[in-house]
Design an enzyme around this catalytic site. Structure first.
Site, PDB file in Angstrom:
ATOM      1  N   SER A 182      17.598 -76.434 -46.866  1.00 52.04           N
ATOM      2  CA  SER A 182      18.172 -77.432 -45.976  1.00 52.04           C
ATOM      3  C   SER A 182      17.066 -78.276 -45.368  1.00 52.04           C
ATOM      4  O   SER A 182      15.944 -77.788 -45.143  1.00 52.04           O
ATOM      5  CB  SER A 182      18.932 -76.694 -44.869  1.00 52.04           C
ATOM      6  OG  SER A 182      19.210 -77.564 -43.799  1.00 52.04           O
TER       7      SER A 182
ATOM      8  N   TYR B  87      18.675 -70.304 -38.119  1.00 51.53           N
ATOM      9  CA  TYR B  87      19.216 -70.703 -39.426  1.00 51.53           C
ATOM     10  C   TYR B  87      18.110 -71.340 -40.266  1.00 51.53           C
ATOM     11  O   TYR B  87      17.872 -70.964 -41.417  1.00 51.53           O
ATOM     12  CB  TYR B  87      20.390 -71.674 -39.220  1.00 51.53           C
ATOM     13  CG  TYR B  87      20.831 -72.351 -40.495  1.00 51.53           C
ATOM     14  CD1 TYR B  87      21.390 -71.627 -41.536  1.00 51.53           C
ATOM     15  CD2 TYR B  87      20.663 -73.734 -40.663  1.00 51.53           C
ATOM     16  CE1 TYR B  87      21.777 -72.260 -42.725  1.00 51.53           C
ATOM     17  CE2 TYR B  87      21.052 -74.368 -41.830  1.00 51.53           C
ATOM     18  CZ  TYR B  87      21.600 -73.627 -42.850  1.00 51.53           C
ATOM     19  OH  TYR B  87      21.977 -74.246 -44.015  1.00 51.53           O
TER      20      TYR B  87
ATOM     21  N   LYS C  75      16.113 -70.095 -43.874  1.00 52.42           N
ATOM     22  CA  LYS C  75      15.914 -70.877 -45.106  1.00 52.42           C
ATOM     23  C   LYS C  75      14.423 -70.941 -45.432  1.00 52.42           C
ATOM     24  O   LYS C  75      14.016 -70.805 -46.584  1.00 52.42           O
ATOM     25  CB  LYS C  75      16.482 -72.296 -44.931  1.00 52.42           C
ATOM     26  CG  LYS C  75      17.998 -72.344 -44.820  1.00 52.42           C
ATOM     27  CD  LYS C  75      18.647 -71.940 -46.134  1.00 52.42           C
ATOM     28  CE  LYS C  75      20.141 -71.878 -46.047  1.00 52.42           C
ATOM     29  NZ  LYS C  75      20.793 -71.311 -47.228  1.00 52.42           N
TER      30      LYS C  75
HETATM   31  P1  NAD Z   1      30.281 -72.349 -47.188  1.00 52.63           P
HETATM   32  O1  NAD Z   1      30.330 -71.416 -46.031  1.00 52.63           O
HETATM   33  O2  NAD Z   1      31.433 -73.232 -47.437  1.00 52.63           O
HETATM   34  O3  NAD Z   1      29.984 -71.521 -48.524  1.00 52.63           O
HETATM   35  C1  NAD Z   1      29.269 -70.319 -48.533  1.00 52.63           C
HETATM   36  C2  NAD Z   1      30.043 -69.334 -49.395  1.00 52.63           C
HETATM   37  O4  NAD Z   1      29.311 -68.106 -49.467  1.00 52.63           O
HETATM   38  C3  NAD Z   1      31.426 -69.001 -48.845  1.00 52.63           C
HETATM   39  O5  NAD Z   1      32.377 -69.073 -49.889  1.00 52.63           O
HETATM   40  C4  NAD Z   1      31.284 -67.562 -48.330  1.00 52.63           C
HETATM   41  O6  NAD Z   1      32.505 -66.834 -48.427  1.00 52.63           O
HETATM   42  C5  NAD Z   1      30.218 -67.017 -49.248  1.00 52.63           C
HETATM   43  N1  NAD Z   1      29.413 -65.932 -48.669  1.00 52.63           N
HETATM   44  C6  NAD Z   1      28.865 -65.866 -47.416  1.00 52.63           C
HETATM   45  N2  NAD Z   1      28.190 -64.710 -47.263  1.00 52.63           N
HETATM   46  C7  NAD Z   1      28.292 -64.039 -48.434  1.00 52.63           C
HETATM   47  C8  NAD Z   1      27.794 -62.797 -48.895  1.00 52.63           C
HETATM   48  N3  NAD Z   1      27.049 -62.006 -48.111  1.00 52.63           N
HETATM   49  N4  NAD Z   1      28.081 -62.404 -50.167  1.00 52.63           N
HETATM   50  C9  NAD Z   1      28.851 -63.192 -50.972  1.00 52.63           C
HETATM   51  N5  NAD Z   1      29.347 -64.377 -50.574  1.00 52.63           N
HETATM   52  C10 NAD Z   1      29.065 -64.803 -49.328  1.00 52.63           C
HETATM   53  O7  NAD Z   1      28.919 -73.216 -47.030  1.00 52.63           O
HETATM   54  P2  NAD Z   1      28.426 -74.480 -47.839  1.00 52.63           P
HETATM   55  O8  NAD Z   1      28.462 -75.647 -46.940  1.00 52.63           O
HETATM   56  O9  NAD Z   1      29.086 -74.550 -49.149  1.00 52.63           O
HETATM   57  O10 NAD Z   1      26.889 -74.103 -48.008  1.00 52.63           O
HETATM   58  C11 NAD Z   1      26.395 -73.470 -49.165  1.00 52.63           C
HETATM   59  C12 NAD Z   1      24.905 -73.196 -48.992  1.00 52.63           C
HETATM   60  O11 NAD Z   1      24.229 -74.427 -48.724  1.00 52.63           O
HETATM   61  C13 NAD Z   1      24.597 -72.278 -47.809  1.00 52.63           C
HETATM   62  O12 NAD Z   1      23.532 -71.426 -48.187  1.00 52.63           O
HETATM   63  C14 NAD Z   1      24.129 -73.235 -46.737  1.00 52.63           C
HETATM   64  O13 NAD Z   1      23.227 -72.629 -45.836  1.00 52.63           O
HETATM   65  C15 NAD Z   1      23.448 -74.326 -47.557  1.00 52.63           C
HETATM   66  N6  NAD Z   1      23.425 -75.610 -46.869  1.00 52.63           N
HETATM   67  C16 NAD Z   1      24.580 -76.144 -46.392  1.00 52.63           C
HETATM   68  C17 NAD Z   1      24.546 -77.356 -45.688  1.00 52.63           C
HETATM   69  C18 NAD Z   1      25.803 -77.944 -45.123  1.00 52.63           C
HETATM   70  O14 NAD Z   1      25.696 -78.754 -44.196  1.00 52.63           O
HETATM   71  N7  NAD Z   1      26.986 -77.620 -45.618  1.00 52.63           N
HETATM   72  C19 NAD Z   1      23.321 -78.016 -45.495  1.00 52.63           C
HETATM   73  C20 NAD Z   1      22.162 -77.455 -46.029  1.00 52.63           C
HETATM   74  C21 NAD Z   1      22.226 -76.236 -46.717  1.00 52.63           C
HETATM   75  N1  UFG Z   2      27.759 -85.306 -33.619  1.00 55.71           N
HETATM   76  C1  UFG Z   2      28.518 -85.840 -32.599  1.00 55.71           C
HETATM   77  N2  UFG Z   2      29.705 -85.239 -32.295  1.00 55.71           N
HETATM   78  C2  UFG Z   2      30.160 -84.124 -32.961  1.00 55.71           C
HETATM   79  C3  UFG Z   2      29.367 -83.591 -33.988  1.00 55.71           C
HETATM   80  C4  UFG Z   2      28.160 -84.206 -34.290  1.00 55.71           C
HETATM   81  O1  UFG Z   2      28.138 -86.825 -31.971  1.00 55.71           O
HETATM   82  O2  UFG Z   2      31.245 -83.619 -32.615  1.00 55.71           O
HETATM   83  C5  UFG Z   2      26.494 -85.977 -33.988  1.00 55.71           C
HETATM   84  C6  UFG Z   2      25.245 -85.119 -33.829  1.00 55.71           C
HETATM   85  O3  UFG Z   2      24.743 -85.228 -32.528  1.00 55.71           O
HETATM   86  C7  UFG Z   2      24.329 -85.711 -34.897  1.00 55.71           C
HETATM   87  C8  UFG Z   2      25.281 -86.160 -35.995  1.00 55.71           C
HETATM   88  O4  UFG Z   2      26.548 -86.281 -35.376  1.00 55.71           O
HETATM   89  O5  UFG Z   2      23.665 -86.844 -34.395  1.00 55.71           O
HETATM   90  C9  UFG Z   2      25.393 -85.188 -37.150  1.00 55.71           C
HETATM   91  O6  UFG Z   2      25.712 -83.893 -36.651  1.00 55.71           O
HETATM   92  P1  UFG Z   2      26.226 -82.716 -37.595  1.00 55.71           P
HETATM   93  O7  UFG Z   2      26.527 -81.546 -36.718  1.00 55.71           O
HETATM   94  O8  UFG Z   2      27.291 -83.205 -38.494  1.00 55.71           O
HETATM   95  O9  UFG Z   2      24.956 -82.437 -38.516  1.00 55.71           O
HETATM   96  P2  UFG Z   2      23.505 -81.942 -38.126  1.00 55.71           P
HETATM   97  O10 UFG Z   2      22.572 -82.964 -38.674  1.00 55.71           O
HETATM   98  O11 UFG Z   2      23.360 -81.601 -36.714  1.00 55.71           O
HETATM   99  O12 UFG Z   2      23.451 -80.545 -38.906  1.00 55.71           O
HETATM  100  C10 UFG Z   2      23.332 -80.477 -40.289  1.00 55.71           C
HETATM  101  C11 UFG Z   2      23.915 -79.166 -40.822  1.00 55.71           C
HETATM  102  C12 UFG Z   2      23.121 -78.002 -40.314  1.00 55.71           C
HETATM  103  C13 UFG Z   2      21.674 -78.210 -40.586  1.00 55.71           C
HETATM  104  C14 UFG Z   2      21.215 -79.528 -40.027  1.00 55.71           C
HETATM  105  C15 UFG Z   2      19.778 -79.843 -40.295  1.00 55.71           C
HETATM  106  O13 UFG Z   2      25.251 -79.025 -40.446  1.00 55.71           O
HETATM  107  O14 UFG Z   2      23.556 -76.849 -40.979  1.00 55.71           O
HETATM  108  O15 UFG Z   2      22.001 -80.560 -40.608  1.00 55.71           O
HETATM  109  O16 UFG Z   2      19.568 -80.064 -41.653  1.00 55.71           O
HETATM  110  F1  UFG Z   2      20.933 -77.231 -40.000  1.00 55.71           F
END
Ligand code: NAD
Ligand code: UFG
Length: 340
Positions: free
Chosen positions: A126, A150, A154
């Site tokens: 991330s 978190y 990573k």
């Molecule tokens: P998500 O929660 O929708 O998907 C994660 C999946 O993993 C889920 O289906 C959950 O049931 C499964 N899971 C969790 N723990 C588990 C375990 N111990 N064993 C088996 N399965 C398990 O999340 P996502 O948004 O699809 O994110 C996927 C990956 O990408 C994550 O590692 C997350 O940290 C990373 N990531 C997500 C974002 C974001 O904003 N969505 C940003 C950067 C990185």
């Molecule tokens: N924001 C609002 N109101 C809300 C939610 C968010 O104003 O209800 C604003 C935040 O302050 C930020 C922007 O919208 O300026 C984006 O916020 P998000 O929560 O959608 O995303 P972030 O960038 O904070 O977080 C994301 C992922 C995290 C990750 C992070 C850094 O969700 O998992 O990027 O990579 F850690």
């Protein structure tokens, strides 16, 4: 025979979109998921979309017996590890959970892969690993300095992967640092289904538009950005999914470790996103400006150059398309996926 790819977390948000693109690119994805943050009905939706229901193993990535079964019963050639937890706030109150699932989980998986001679690994990292370096365009060599558990989790897995490849250069590893994934498949059949009150901007805005929530709270309008609200590099989840296929293909060519940012190279402020969503949905999004959210960074986006040169990949979908596809998914599934 189609190449079998193990997709842990493959029923989650990014995983399900990647499974669809893998099937469409001719791969045979096998999902390992414990459904801790996803629903079984995702699988039927994937089948509707692709004509194929991927094989599923239900279990935890930390469970060695389950992994033995997965690797014995299939001819897996690479693993994409999406399984993990991703809520910053939760990671601050429950660090053990985050280090156990995200870090220990990845290590157990890597150890088992090694035992079965599988050495191709794609890891969901991330942009959060960069923390707040004091400038807003992040390249892959921007110093790493996560500011929450978190992000630390990573960073730790990245560090394990760097040391593993150093010691055993025949591994092929891709670390993909995602910027802000949003949007949904354009069919409206799969999308993001957050449980409870969404912590992230796009799903919250979308729930306001559909009438599930009264108004958006914008966290601060005094940042040094175009309009004072926070700016992010939002990336369409289908572009992100395609980035994983590009990474798998790049690993066929290169031994060792590649680390790539996946974003668009653009940034969008909160107010710009609200306006784009209003246009896409033809709804008004009421909002109020409130205090800054602790831990938020003002603005950041990726320099997309390396992804282009190393993966031959570039995001294609703009913020309007991200909002249109989110809105289609929201309208077609106002309550998200049905309960199991
Ligand atoms: P998500 O929660 O929708 O998907 C994660 C999946 O993993 C889920 O289906 C959950 O049931 C499964 N899971 C969790 N723990 C588990 C375990 N111990 N064993 C088996 N399965 C398990 O999340 P996502 O948004 O699809 O994110 C996927 C990956 O990408 C994550 O590692 C997350 O940290 C990373 N990531 C997500 C974002 C974001 O904003 N969505 C940003 C950067 C990185
Ligand atoms: N924001 C609002 N109101 C809300 C939610 C968010 O104003 O209800 C604003 C935040 O302050 C930020 C922007 O919208 O300026 C984006 O916020 P998000 O929560 O959608 O995303 P972030 O960038 O904070 O977080 C994301 C992922 C995290 C990750 C992070 C850094 O969700 O998992 O990027 O990579 F850690």
């Amino acid at each position: 025979m189609e190449t079998q790819i193990l997709v842990t977390g493959g029923t989650g948000y990014i995983g399900s979109h990647t499974v669809v693109e893998l099937i469409q690119a001719g791969y045979d994805p096998i999902i390992l998921d414990n459904f801790s943050n996803s629903k079984r009905s995702v699988l039927e939706q994937i089948k509707k979309l692709t004509g194929k229901e991927p094989k599923l193993i239900e279990g935890d990535i930390r469970n060695e017996k389950v992994l033995d079964r997965v690797f014995q019963e299939n001819k897996i050639e690479a693993v994409i590890n999406f399984a993990g937890r991703k809520a910053v706030g939760e990671s601050q109150v429950n660090p053990l959970l985050y280090f156990s699932i995200n870090v220990e989980g990845s290590i157990v998986l890597l150890r088992k892969m090694k035992e079965y001679g599988i050495k191709r690994f794609v890891f969901s990292s991330s942009a959060t690993v960069y923390g707040d370096p004091g400038y807003d365009c992040f390249t892959e060599s921007t110093p790493l300095s996560p500011i929450n558990n978190y992000g630390e989790s990573k960073w730790m897995v990245e560090e394990v992967l760097r040391r593993l490849v150093q010691a055993e250069p025949d591994w092929k590893v891709a670390i993909l640092r995602y910027f802000n994934p949003v949007g949904a498949h354009e069919s409206g059949l799969i999308g993001e289904d957050p449980s409870g009150i969404p912590a992230n901007l796009m799903p919250f805005v979308s729930q306001v538009a559909v009438g599930k929530r009264e108004k958006l709270r914008i966290f601060g309008n005094d940042y040094p950005t175009r309009d004072g609200t926070g700016a992010r590099d939002y990336i369409h989840v289908v572009d992100l999914a395609l980035g994983h296929i590009a990474a798998l293909e790049a690993l066929n060519k290169n031994d060792g470790l590649i680390t790539v940012n996946l974003g668009t190279g653009n940034n969008t402020t909160v107010l710009e996103l609200v306006h784009a969503f209003e246009k896409a949905s033809d709804k008004q999004i009421p909002y109020e400006i409130v205090e800054r959210r602790p831990g938020d960074v003002a603005a950041y986006y990726t320099d997309p150059t390396l992804a282009k040169t190393l993966l031959n990949w570039e995001a294609q979908r703009d913020i309007n398309k991200m909002c249109e596809d989110t809105w289609r998914w929201q309208q077609m599934n106002p309550q998200g996926y049905p309960e199991d």
